[in-house]
Structure formats: C-alpha cells, structure tokens
Design an enzyme around this catalytic site. Structure first.
Site, PDB file in Angstrom:
ATOM      1  N   ASN A   1      14.933  24.954   1.412  1.00 14.30           N
ATOM      2  CA  ASN A   1      14.180  25.261   0.286  1.00 14.30           C
ATOM      3  C   ASN A   1      14.394  24.390  -0.905  1.00 14.30           C
ATOM      4  O   ASN A   1      13.467  24.174  -1.632  1.00 14.30           O
ATOM      5  CB  ASN A   1      15.089  26.632  -0.421  1.00 14.30           C
TER       6      ASN A   1
ATOM      7  N   LYS B   1       5.271  16.887   0.948  1.00 14.69           N
ATOM      8  CA  LYS B   1       5.140  18.334   1.281  1.00 14.69           C
ATOM      9  C   LYS B   1       4.126  18.405   2.579  1.00 14.69           C
ATOM     10  O   LYS B   1       4.400  19.207   3.266  1.00 14.69           O
ATOM     11  CB  LYS B   1       4.297  19.053   0.214  1.00 14.69           C
TER      12      LYS B   1
ATOM     13  N   ARG C   1      26.838  22.758 -10.467  1.00 22.12           N
ATOM     14  CA  ARG C   1      25.884  23.395  -9.952  1.00 22.12           C
ATOM     15  C   ARG C   1      26.323  24.670  -9.345  1.00 22.12           C
ATOM     16  O   ARG C   1      26.081  25.760  -9.162  1.00 22.12           O
ATOM     17  CB  ARG C   1      24.677  22.859  -9.337  1.00 22.12           C
TER      18      ARG C   1
ATOM     19  N   TYR D   1       4.636  13.828  -4.423  1.00 22.85           N
ATOM     20  CA  TYR D   1       5.035  15.250  -4.051  1.00 22.85           C
ATOM     21  C   TYR D   1       4.295  15.785  -2.988  1.00 22.85           C
ATOM     22  O   TYR D   1       4.411  16.434  -2.000  1.00 22.85           O
ATOM     23  CB  TYR D   1       4.807  15.918  -5.435  1.00 22.85           C
TER      24      TYR D   1
ATOM     25  N   THR E   1       9.221  29.615 -11.669  1.00 20.95           N
ATOM     26  CA  THR E   1      10.667  29.324 -11.645  1.00 20.95           C
ATOM     27  C   THR E   1      10.619  27.780 -12.512  1.00 20.95           C
ATOM     28  O   THR E   1       9.845  27.585 -13.344  1.00 20.95           O
ATOM     29  CB  THR E   1      10.753  28.859 -10.272  1.00 20.95           C
TER      30      THR E   1
ATOM     31  N   VAL F   1       4.807  29.799  -8.600  1.00 23.22           N
ATOM     32  CA  VAL F   1       5.445  30.914  -8.887  1.00 23.22           C
ATOM     33  C   VAL F   1       6.270  30.493 -10.361  1.00 23.22           C
ATOM     34  O   VAL F   1       6.607  29.317 -10.508  1.00 23.22           O
ATOM     35  CB  VAL F   1       6.559  31.511  -7.965  1.00 23.22           C
TER      36      VAL F   1
ATOM     37  N   ASP G   1      24.631  16.415  -2.643  1.00 26.15           N
ATOM     38  CA  ASP G   1      23.535  15.933  -3.162  1.00 26.15           C
ATOM     39  C   ASP G   1      22.613  15.352  -2.230  1.00 26.15           C
ATOM     40  O   ASP G   1      22.905  14.452  -1.413  1.00 26.15           O
ATOM     41  CB  ASP G   1      23.875  14.665  -4.305  1.00 26.15           C
TER      42      ASP G   1
END
Length: 242
Positions: free
Chosen positions: A81, A143, A37, A139, A172, A170, A55
């Site tokens: 992020n 958050k 990556r 999830y 992505t 968005v 990681d």
C-alpha cells in the site's frame, strides 16, 4: 484467518485496510517508516496487530524489514500500500520497495499492489529511469511499473494470487480534501483480494477498481515489457526474483 502485512499503514488507506482486516479477525502486521509514525499505530497494536518499522526509501531498511518478517510467523498476504506521489522518494517507495519485498519475503499466497489510474499516463520505457530517486521521478511511470510487476507475478508465480488495485481518487492526505471517490470503496478491494474466498477474489493477474476488474495500460500485460522491467529491477537492486 489470514496473516496480512499492510505497508504504509500509519494513516490513509493503509490504516483503514489494516483496521478493517483486524476487525474481521485476521492477523495483521502494520508498518510505519519510523518510530514516530509507529506510535500512531498504538491503537491497532493494542488490539493485537504486530508491527514492523523501516523506511521504504532505504534499500537496507527494506531488506531489514524482510529479514525481520521472515523470522516471524509466515505471511499469507501482503498489501503493498505504501506510496508517495512526488519528490525523490517516488521510485524508491513506489516500485523498488515492492519489488524487493516481493523478492525477499518468503512467498505469501497473495500479493496485492496498490496502484493508481495515473498509471495510464505512464511511459513503458526503462531508459533513463532514476531508480535511486536522485531526480524527482514520474508518479505515473512508477505506478505503471508496479502494475506491470503485479501482472508479472501473476504470470511467473502460478501458486500465488497477484493483483493490482486502483483505489480511486479518495480524500486521504495524498488525495486531498477535494477527492471525489468513495473512501470506503477505496480500501475495500485490497482487503477483499488479500483475504476473501469469493471466486473472483481467487483470481490472479488482474487490475481492479472498486471490486471490478478493468483493463490496464496495454504495457501491463506485455510480457516483453514485464521481463525487461524485472531484469532492470534485479540489476538495480542486485536481487533477482527466485
């Protein structure tokens, strides 16, 4: 100009934020989870970005990232992020890693935690949370937790500007091709909070959506819930906040 770490910056919103901050003249530290990556970040490194690799699923790797960065030039801001929306990495990446980096990095002056509108569906309960990710975590819960972490840092570290940002849905890799929110606005707010001297950007403890402050889930500003969350994270990781 500021020196800013952007986690999870190999693609998506993190890549866009790092690119924009670098173009604005800031010192940027990009992050990737592995060497493969990291190779994708070559164009940003060629333009002057520093890079850190590790990681965020692995706690020892997160500690290594913090130790590495603490040995370099101090950071002015961190944009947390990196995130995943399903699978066993949800809790390790979405809340454990941001907590550990917050606890271990020499305190930057600004902290920006990328969250989601899904946090409204999270449950403000720490019972039976699998922090290790052995079961697929929620999830929405992750958050909610990271949004509460942002608010707690705004309360407990008065010299630090700490905020949470909902980038919207968005288009992505995570959001998918049918996402309907503005991609440009999706990364602009975290850049602004990490670097701007606008009076609104110099506030703390907020939950932001497209450069407007919004009202989060009621548990986010519940100090008893914040304290319980921080205690659970400290016990789970063996790393209390200073």
């Amino acid at each position: 100009m500021s020196r800013i770490l952007v986690t999870g910056s190999a693609d998506g919103l993190g890549r866009l934020a790092a690119d924009a901050l670098l173009s604005a003249g800031h010192g940027v530290v990009v992050h990737a989870r592995n060497p493969e990556r990291a190779a994708a970040l070559g164009p940003l490194v060629d333009r002057g970005a520093d890079i850190v690799v590790g990681d965020l699923v692995e706690r020892d790797a997160v500690r290594g990232i913090a130790a590495d960065l603490n040995g370099r030039e101090p950071l002015d801001a961190v944009i947390h992020n990196a995130g995943v929306w399903r699978g066993n990495a949800v809790m390790p990446v979405n809340i454990i890693a941001p907590y550990l980096l917050t606890a271990l990095l020499r305190a930057p002056r600004r902290l920006v935690y990328v969250t989601s509108g899904s946090h409204y569906d999270g449950q403000p309960s720490l019972a039976r949370v699998d922090w290790l990710g052995g079961r697929s975590g929620s999830y929405a819960d992750s958050k909610l937790f990271v949004t509460a972490l942002a608010a707690a840092m705004g309360r407990l570290r008065p010299g630090v500007l700490s905020n949470a940002v909902d980038p919207g849905w968005v288009p992505t890799k995570m959001g998918g091709p049918y996402a309907s929110d503005d991609l440009e606005m999706g990364h602009r707010t975290q850049e602004w909070l990490a670097s701007s001297d606008d009076p609104e950007a110099l506030t703390s403890g907020g939950y932001w959506y497209h450069q407007r402050r919004a009202e989060p889930h009621p548990a986010v500003h519940d100090t008893a819930f914040q304290d319980s969350l921080l205690k659970a994270l400290a016990e789970e990781t063996g790393t209390p906040l200073d």
